[in-house]
Write an enzyme that holds these catalytic residues in place. Structure first.
Site, short mmCIF file in Angstrom:
data_model
loop_
_atom_site.label_atom_id
_atom_site.label_comp_id
_atom_site.label_asym_id
_atom_site.label_seq_id
_atom_site.Cartn_x
_atom_site.Cartn_y
_atom_site.Cartn_z
N GLY A 11 0.88 -1.31 0.11
CA GLY A 11 -0.15 0.19 0.18
C GLY A 11 0.97 1.31 -0.02
N ASN A 13 1.78 2.97 -2.60
CA ASN A 13 1.07 4.07 -3.52
C ASN A 13 -0.14 4.46 -2.86
OD1 ASN A 13 2.25 4.29 -6.35
ND2 ASN A 13 2.52 1.99 -5.96
N LYS A 65 -7.76 -13.51 -11.51
CA LYS A 65 -8.87 -12.79 -11.99
C LYS A 65 -9.83 -12.33 -11.19
CE LYS A 65 -11.09 -16.16 -14.70
NZ LYS A 65 -11.62 -16.77 -16.00
N MET A 92 -3.32 -7.52 -7.63
CA MET A 92 -3.00 -8.54 -8.36
C MET A 92 -4.05 -9.45 -9.33
SD MET A 92 0.19 -8.06 -8.12
CE MET A 92 1.04 -9.13 -8.67
N ARG A 93 -5.10 -9.04 -9.64
CA ARG A 93 -5.72 -9.79 -10.44
C ARG A 93 -6.36 -9.14 -11.78
NH1 ARG A 93 -8.59 -13.78 -7.80
NH2 ARG A 93 -7.72 -13.91 -5.61
N ILE A 95 -8.86 -7.48 -14.34
CA ILE A 95 -10.16 -6.83 -14.15
C ILE A 95 -11.06 -7.11 -15.55
CG2 ILE A 95 -11.32 -4.78 -14.21
CD1 ILE A 95 -9.85 -5.37 -11.54
N ASN A 109 -4.48 2.03 -13.64
CA ASN A 109 -3.45 1.34 -12.97
C ASN A 109 -2.09 1.84 -13.05
OD1 ASN A 109 -2.63 -1.43 -11.74
ND2 ASN A 109 -1.61 -1.91 -13.87
N HIS A 111 1.81 0.69 -13.22
CA HIS A 111 2.72 -0.60 -13.60
C HIS A 111 4.12 -0.19 -13.58
CE1 HIS A 111 3.77 -4.43 -15.44
NE2 HIS A 111 4.62 -3.87 -16.24
C1 GRF Z 1 3.77 -1.24 -7.54
O1 GRF Z 1 4.95 -1.25 -7.79
C2 GRF Z 1 2.83 -0.94 -8.69
O2 GRF Z 1 3.54 -0.63 -9.83
C3 GRF Z 1 2.53 -2.67 -8.97
O3 GRF Z 1 2.41 -3.07 -7.73
C4 GRF Z 1 3.17 -2.37 -6.60
C5 GRF Z 1 2.27 -1.96 -5.51
O4 GRF Z 1 2.81 -1.46 -4.47
N1 GRF Z 1 1.25 -2.76 -9.74
P1 GRF Z 1 2.34 -0.95 -3.11
O5 GRF Z 1 1.44 -1.85 -2.90
O6 GRF Z 1 1.53 0.44 -3.75
O7 GRF Z 1 3.39 -0.44 -2.38
#
Ligand code: GRF
Length: 206
Positions: A11, A13, A65, A92-93, A95, A109, A111
């Site tokens: 978490g 982000n 998914k 991690m799924r 959509i 999203n 990435h």
């Molecule tokens: C990030 O590196 C993002 O790019 C990827 O999953 C990670 C999530 O990290 N899709 P966090 O849970 O926000 O620390």
């Protein structure tokens, strides 16, 4: 603009977005809800620390998914929270169609690579193994593919000779934490327009 954040992991982000809101750097954005498919995910603990409503909604029918009855449960929770944009942050799924139809061009999203290079998982390891000298992160609209939707913004990150997967991932994440709030401000200001695969950032209004 009311956003709901979906994540399966630590978490960081979410924290970057929540801090940007709390500091007044991200304006006209409310975090309505945080949802996770992992019961003890860090993102749920971080949401509680920020006083953001959050819930664990289990998904037991598929591994990679979100489809069927759990997908409906997510859609209902997101709608009940008055969600304008669904923000994936380490969810991690894949959509699938029902959810895409419920939030058309309203799911984004982040990435950890410069798409279309290195889609899928562990992109920083893919980048190291391939030997690229520059990688980065990408914020994009979500479509039915794996990391294939229209790109909104990207940030580049150098790969150093002495990088390990962990050091490279950390450098990419620093950029993610800058890029995601910036893109959310553009969306809140109605500045992102989509034409086919391309997106355009229109100038700020008066
Ligand atoms: C990030 O590196 C993002 O790019 C990827 O999953 C990670 C999530 O990290 N899709 P966090 O849970 O926000 O620390």
């Amino acid at each position: 603009m009311r956003i709901s954040v979906l994540g399966s992991g630590t978490g960081t982000n979410f924290v970057a977005i929540a801090q940007a809101v709390a500091r007044g750097e991200l304006r006209n954005v409310d975090i309505a809800l945080v949802l996770s498919d992992i019961e003890n995910a860090g993102i749920l603990a971080r949401a509680q620390e920020f006083g953001v409503p959050c819930a664990y909604i289990p998904v037991t029918n598929f591994k990679t998914k979100l489809e069927g009855p759990p997908e409906q449960a997510y859609i209902e929770a997101l709608r009940a929270a008055g969600t304008d944009y669904v923000v994936l942050a380490g969810f991690m799924r894949m959509i699938k169609r029902e959810m895409l139809a419920a939030f058309p061009q309203r799911i984004i999203n982040i990435h950890p690579a410069l798409l279309p290079a290195f889609p899928g998982i562990h992109s920083w390891e893919q980048a190291l193994a391939y030997g690229v000298k520059i990688t980065g992160c990408t914020v994009h609209f979500v479509d039915e593919g794996m990391d294939t939707g229209p790109i909104i913004a990207q940030a580049a990150v150098p790969v150093h000779d002495d990088d390990t997967p962990a050091s490279l991932h950390a450098r990419i994440q620093q950029e993610e934490h800058r890029l995601y709030p910036r893109v959310l401000q553009w969306l809140a200001d109605g500045r992102v327009h989509i034409q086919g695969r391309r997106t355009f950032l229109v100038p700020p209004g008066p």
